[in-house]
Motif scaffolding. Sequence first.
Motif, PDB file in Angstrom:
ATOM      1  N   GLY A 113      -8.103  61.349  12.745  1.00 22.12           N
ATOM      2  CA  GLY A 113      -7.123  60.844  11.792  1.00 22.12           C
ATOM      3  C   GLY A 113      -7.099  59.319  11.839  1.00 22.12           C
ATOM      4  N   HIS A 114      -5.925  58.726  11.712  1.00 19.13           N
ATOM      5  CA  HIS A 114      -5.838  57.260  11.629  1.00 19.13           C
ATOM      6  C   HIS A 114      -6.369  56.583  12.878  1.00 19.13           C
ATOM      7  N   LEU A 115      -5.856  57.010  14.047  1.00 20.24           N
ATOM      8  CA  LEU A 115      -6.259  56.316  15.271  1.00 20.24           C
ATOM      9  C   LEU A 115      -7.676  56.700  15.659  1.00 20.24           C
ATOM     10  N   GLY A 116      -8.003  57.984  15.577  1.00 13.67           N
ATOM     11  CA  GLY A 116      -9.346  58.431  15.929  1.00 13.67           C
ATOM     12  C   GLY A 116     -10.409  57.731  15.104  1.00 13.67           C
ATOM     13  N   PHE A 172     -14.570  65.396  16.375  1.00 16.78           N
ATOM     14  CA  PHE A 172     -14.181  66.775  16.072  1.00 16.78           C
ATOM     15  C   PHE A 172     -12.805  66.760  15.442  1.00 16.78           C
ATOM     16  N   ASP A 173     -12.613  67.677  14.465  1.00 17.23           N
ATOM     17  CA  ASP A 173     -11.314  67.743  13.810  1.00 17.23           C
ATOM     18  C   ASP A 173     -11.109  69.145  13.245  1.00 17.23           C
ATOM     19  N   SER A 174      -9.811  69.531  13.098  1.00 15.04           N
ATOM     20  CA  SER A 174      -9.505  70.865  12.566  1.00 15.04           C
ATOM     21  C   SER A 174      -9.343  70.816  11.034  1.00 15.04           C
ATOM     22  N   ASN A 175      -9.333  69.629  10.462  1.00 14.40           N
ATOM     23  CA  ASN A 175      -9.153  69.485   9.008  1.00 14.40           C
ATOM     24  C   ASN A 175     -10.488  69.725   8.289  1.00 14.40           C
ATOM     25  N   THR A 224      -7.103  62.144  20.285  1.00 14.75           N
ATOM     26  CA  THR A 224      -6.253  61.453  19.298  1.00 14.75           C
ATOM     27  C   THR A 224      -5.754  62.484  18.280  1.00 14.75           C
ATOM     28  N   VAL A 225      -5.214  63.572  18.813  1.00 16.33           N
ATOM     29  CA  VAL A 225      -4.569  64.580  17.951  1.00 16.33           C
ATOM     30  C   VAL A 225      -3.071  64.454  18.139  1.00 16.33           C
ATOM     31  N   PRO A 226      -2.266  65.075  17.240  1.00 17.40           N
ATOM     32  CA  PRO A 226      -0.817  65.019  17.427  1.00 17.40           C
ATOM     33  C   PRO A 226      -0.418  65.609  18.777  1.00 17.40           C
ATOM     34  N   ALA A 237      -2.389  60.687  23.005  1.00 16.27           N
ATOM     35  CA  ALA A 237      -1.209  61.433  22.564  1.00 16.27           C
ATOM     36  C   ALA A 237      -0.093  61.207  23.592  1.00 16.27           C
ATOM     37  N   PRO A 238       1.131  60.948  23.111  1.00 19.68           N
ATOM     38  CA  PRO A 238       2.219  60.602  24.041  1.00 19.68           C
ATOM     39  C   PRO A 238       2.760  61.829  24.760  1.00 19.68           C
ATOM     40  N   THR A 239       1.922  62.425  25.597  1.00 19.00           N
ATOM     41  CA  THR A 239       2.345  63.593  26.358  1.00 19.00           C
ATOM     42  C   THR A 239       1.519  63.666  27.631  1.00 19.00           C
ATOM     43  N   SER A 289      -4.273  49.455  10.134  1.00 16.40           N
ATOM     44  CA  SER A 289      -3.750  50.509   9.244  1.00 16.40           C
ATOM     45  C   SER A 289      -3.369  51.753  10.044  1.00 16.40           C
ATOM     46  N   ALA A 290      -4.057  52.002  11.192  1.00 17.27           N
ATOM     47  CA  ALA A 290      -3.635  53.136  12.033  1.00 17.27           C
ATOM     48  C   ALA A 290      -2.221  52.879  12.555  1.00 17.27           C
ATOM     49  N   LEU A 291      -1.941  51.648  12.940  1.00 19.79           N
ATOM     50  CA  LEU A 291      -0.590  51.317  13.440  1.00 19.79           C
ATOM     51  C   LEU A 291       0.433  51.429  12.311  1.00 19.79           C
ATOM     52  N   ASN A 317       0.361  53.346   9.793  1.00 24.70           N
ATOM     53  CA  ASN A 317       0.558  54.750   9.428  1.00 24.70           C
ATOM     54  C   ASN A 317       1.330  55.543  10.467  1.00 24.70           C
ATOM     55  N   TYR A 318       1.511  54.994  11.644  1.00 29.42           N
ATOM     56  CA  TYR A 318       2.112  55.745  12.734  1.00 29.42           C
ATOM     57  C   TYR A 318       3.630  55.758  12.604  1.00 29.42           C
ATOM     58  N   ARG A 319       4.201  56.952  12.534  1.00 31.94           N
ATOM     59  CA  ARG A 319       5.655  57.072  12.369  1.00 31.94           C
ATOM     60  C   ARG A 319       6.385  56.884  13.699  1.00 31.94           C
TER      61      ARG A 319
HETATM   62  N1  LIG Z   1      -1.830  55.714  14.929  1.00 32.82           N
HETATM   63  C1  LIG Z   1      -1.337  55.005  15.911  1.00 32.82           C
HETATM   64  O1  LIG Z   1      -1.268  53.785  15.842  1.00 32.82           O
HETATM   65  C2  LIG Z   1      -0.818  55.665  17.151  1.00 32.82           C
HETATM   66  C3  LIG Z   1      -0.071  54.904  18.002  1.00 32.82           C
HETATM   67  C4  LIG Z   1       0.395  55.484  19.149  1.00 32.82           C
HETATM   68  C5  LIG Z   1       0.117  56.823  19.416  1.00 32.82           C
HETATM   69  N2  LIG Z   1      -0.598  57.563  18.565  1.00 32.82           N
HETATM   70  C6  LIG Z   1      -0.881  58.938  18.912  1.00 32.82           C
HETATM   71  O2  LIG Z   1      -2.261  59.217  18.630  1.00 32.82           O
HETATM   72  C7  LIG Z   1      -2.388  60.538  18.117  1.00 32.82           C
HETATM   73  C8  LIG Z   1      -3.072  60.468  16.763  1.00 32.82           C
HETATM   74  O3  LIG Z   1      -2.288  59.720  15.885  1.00 32.82           O
HETATM   75  P1  LIG Z   1      -2.735  59.449  14.373  1.00 32.82           P
HETATM   76  O4  LIG Z   1      -1.817  58.411  13.846  1.00 32.82           O
HETATM   77  O5  LIG Z   1      -4.177  59.199  14.320  1.00 32.82           O
HETATM   78  O6  LIG Z   1      -2.442  60.884  13.723  1.00 32.82           O
HETATM   79  P2  LIG Z   1      -3.121  61.553  12.429  1.00 32.82           P
HETATM   80  O7  LIG Z   1      -2.227  62.628  11.987  1.00 32.82           O
HETATM   81  O8  LIG Z   1      -3.528  60.494  11.492  1.00 32.82           O
HETATM   82  O9  LIG Z   1      -4.487  62.219  13.009  1.00 32.82           O
HETATM   83  C9  LIG Z   1      -4.509  63.394  13.761  1.00 32.82           C
HETATM   84  C10 LIG Z   1      -5.811  64.128  13.497  1.00 32.82           C
HETATM   85  O10 LIG Z   1      -5.914  65.212  14.418  1.00 32.82           O
HETATM   86  C11 LIG Z   1      -6.382  66.353  13.729  1.00 32.82           C
HETATM   87  N3  LIG Z   1      -5.958  67.542  14.463  1.00 32.82           N
HETATM   88  C12 LIG Z   1      -4.716  68.069  14.549  1.00 32.82           C
HETATM   89  N4  LIG Z   1      -4.733  69.125  15.390  1.00 32.82           N
HETATM   90  C13 LIG Z   1      -6.003  69.261  15.835  1.00 32.82           C
HETATM   91  C14 LIG Z   1      -6.649  70.170  16.720  1.00 32.82           C
HETATM   92  N5  LIG Z   1      -5.976  71.163  17.335  1.00 32.82           N
HETATM   93  N6  LIG Z   1      -7.957  70.042  16.944  1.00 32.82           N
HETATM   94  C15 LIG Z   1      -8.657  69.036  16.345  1.00 32.82           C
HETATM   95  N7  LIG Z   1      -8.111  68.132  15.483  1.00 32.82           N
HETATM   96  C16 LIG Z   1      -6.794  68.250  15.249  1.00 32.82           C
HETATM   97  C17 LIG Z   1      -5.800  66.247  12.337  1.00 32.82           C
HETATM   98  O11 LIG Z   1      -6.535  67.005  11.411  1.00 32.82           O
HETATM   99  C18 LIG Z   1      -5.881  64.732  12.087  1.00 32.82           C
HETATM  100  O12 LIG Z   1      -7.091  64.358  11.498  1.00 32.82           O
HETATM  101  C19 LIG Z   1      -0.976  61.118  18.059  1.00 32.82           C
HETATM  102  O13 LIG Z   1      -0.750  61.892  19.203  1.00 32.82           O
HETATM  103  C20 LIG Z   1      -0.082  59.904  18.070  1.00 32.82           C
HETATM  104  O14 LIG Z   1       1.170  60.174  18.654  1.00 32.82           O
HETATM  105  C21 LIG Z   1      -1.075  57.010  17.422  1.00 32.82           C
END
Ligand SMILES: NC(=O)c1ccc[n+]([C@@H]2O[C@H](COP(=O)([O-])OP(=O)(O)OC[C@H]3O[C@@H](n4cnc5c(N)ncnc54)[C@H](O)[C@@H]3O)[C@@H](O)[C@H]2O)c1
Lengths: 207, 207
Positions: free
Chosen positions: A88-91, A111-114, A148-150, A173-175, B92-94, B96-98
Amino acid sequence: NMPQPALRRLPQYFGYLVQQQEQGVRIISSSRIAEDLNLHPVQVRKDMALTRVSGKPRTGFDVQALIDELARMLDYNNLKNAVVVGCGHLGSALLNYRGFQGYGLNLMAGFDSNPELIGSRVGDVPIYALDELDSIVHENHVQIGVITVPRDHAQDVCDRLVGAGIKAIWNFAPTHLFVPADIIVQNENIAASLSVLSKRLSDQQLR
Amino acid sequence: NMPQPALRRLPQYFGYLVQQQEQGVRIISSSRIAEDLNLHPVQVRKDMALTRVSGKPRTGFDVQALIDELARMLDYNNLKNAVVVGCGHLGSALLNYRGFQGYGLNLMAGFDSNPELIGSRVGDVPIYALDELDSIVHENHVQIGVITVPRDHAQDVCDRLVGAGIKAIWNFAPTHLFVPADIIVQNENIAASLSVLSKRLSDQQLR
Ligand SMILES: NC(=O)c1ccc[n+]([C@@H]2O[C@H](COP(=O)([O-])OP(=O)(O)OC[C@H]3O[C@@H](n4cnc5c(N)ncnc54)[C@H](O)[C@@H]3O)[C@@H](O)[C@H]2O)c1
Ligand SMILES: NC(=O)c1ccc[n+]([C@@H]2O[C@H](COP(=O)([O-])OP(=O)(O)OC[C@H]3O[C@@H](n4cnc5c(N)ncnc54)[C@H](O)[C@@H]3O)[C@@H](O)[C@H]2O)c1
């Protein structure tokens, strides 16, 4: 084994020295390094002592020698294969970043589930479905998995990476992840680092 | 003032306790926290003592009370406005992050030098040209600037942020920034954290 705080500083010295070299600097003193990186001079001298490079009194360290030794200590010359799960965004930001190669990491598959992402390429890296994880990890001797999944999917993904033979996990992921004793986990809590910044800011404003 | 390592742990307790509460946990012991977060139990007891919440012997701490106190200590309830300069992959990843809202940060505007990005929205946040920086920072009492531009542009962007009145900088570019004494800089070196992981991996494999 080197204490973690010192280990965390070495890549920063490396990045800084490479930059200095690009600007034509050949010899550098530990006090100059300390000043530029905002570190305590005694700390820098101690850290430089960890490398086998010795500085010459009144002139300093050979920049190239330090760069080579730090790269050796940090194993930068031994490119390690890694996979990213969650594109997703971060990945995808990580997959697009060219800088990891210089630190010895080759992000070679995502790898992604989407279904919309599977079969595409991000940063020129192919994205697969999770059922291909075991064969790709095995065939490419992949050692590192980036998560970098939820948050709610992170433990499940972690279990699959460990099951596929991954030895180290870089978790965004924050866990907290539960893993067997021999698996290394490095948690990257971007939001926690931000909290430190805003707390420092609030403290400053109270003064 | 609290030492930085303790300060860095507090957001992790916060995130963990919120997650525990979502799973229905109302009371928790420091030894359970230590086990789940892979921390030393003495360390957790010391950290919990930093909060004004006291645990009851044999039962533990009230989860809600800890969450409220940690949010107060970390100033999460006081939303601080921040801007992101550089709205490429990482920026943009930052945007987009909620998750940042829960940590007291409101990313309310982005800036970029790329004409294709100016006037667009990322993560529902408007992207402006840099010449609007001063007025947006001033009108919205923005305190924090996030730098996600390429390394060679980071110092220049930093100077503009400081000139606009920003008090704290969250820097993702792998370079050291020179700022006046009253400006707070938090460097986020993602590649350095990766190096620690791969070094731990190489050390383990040598054993
Ligand atoms: N974006 C940021 O700046 C940021 C900052 C801090 C923490 N994070 C953490 O990083 C992680 C990713 O954030 P994001 O903003 O990229 O989220 P996002 O929703 O943009 O991306 C998540 C991706 O994971 C995929 N996915 C979901 N479940 C899956 C599974 N079981 N197997 C494989 N792929 C799966 C989704 O299809 C999606 O493409 C989150 O845990 C978030 O809390 C992100
Ligand atoms: N992407 C990652 O995962 C990652 C990892 C580690 C470090 N970094 C660092 O983060 C920074 C951003 O990386 P990225 O991958 O997002 O790069 P990117 O090239 O995708 O994005 C950079 C953005 O900055 C903009 N920009 C350039 N100069 C500017 C200026 N003077 N003023 C305003 N905007 C300007 C560009 O138009 C672009 O949109 C870099 O310094 C990089 O080293 C990124």
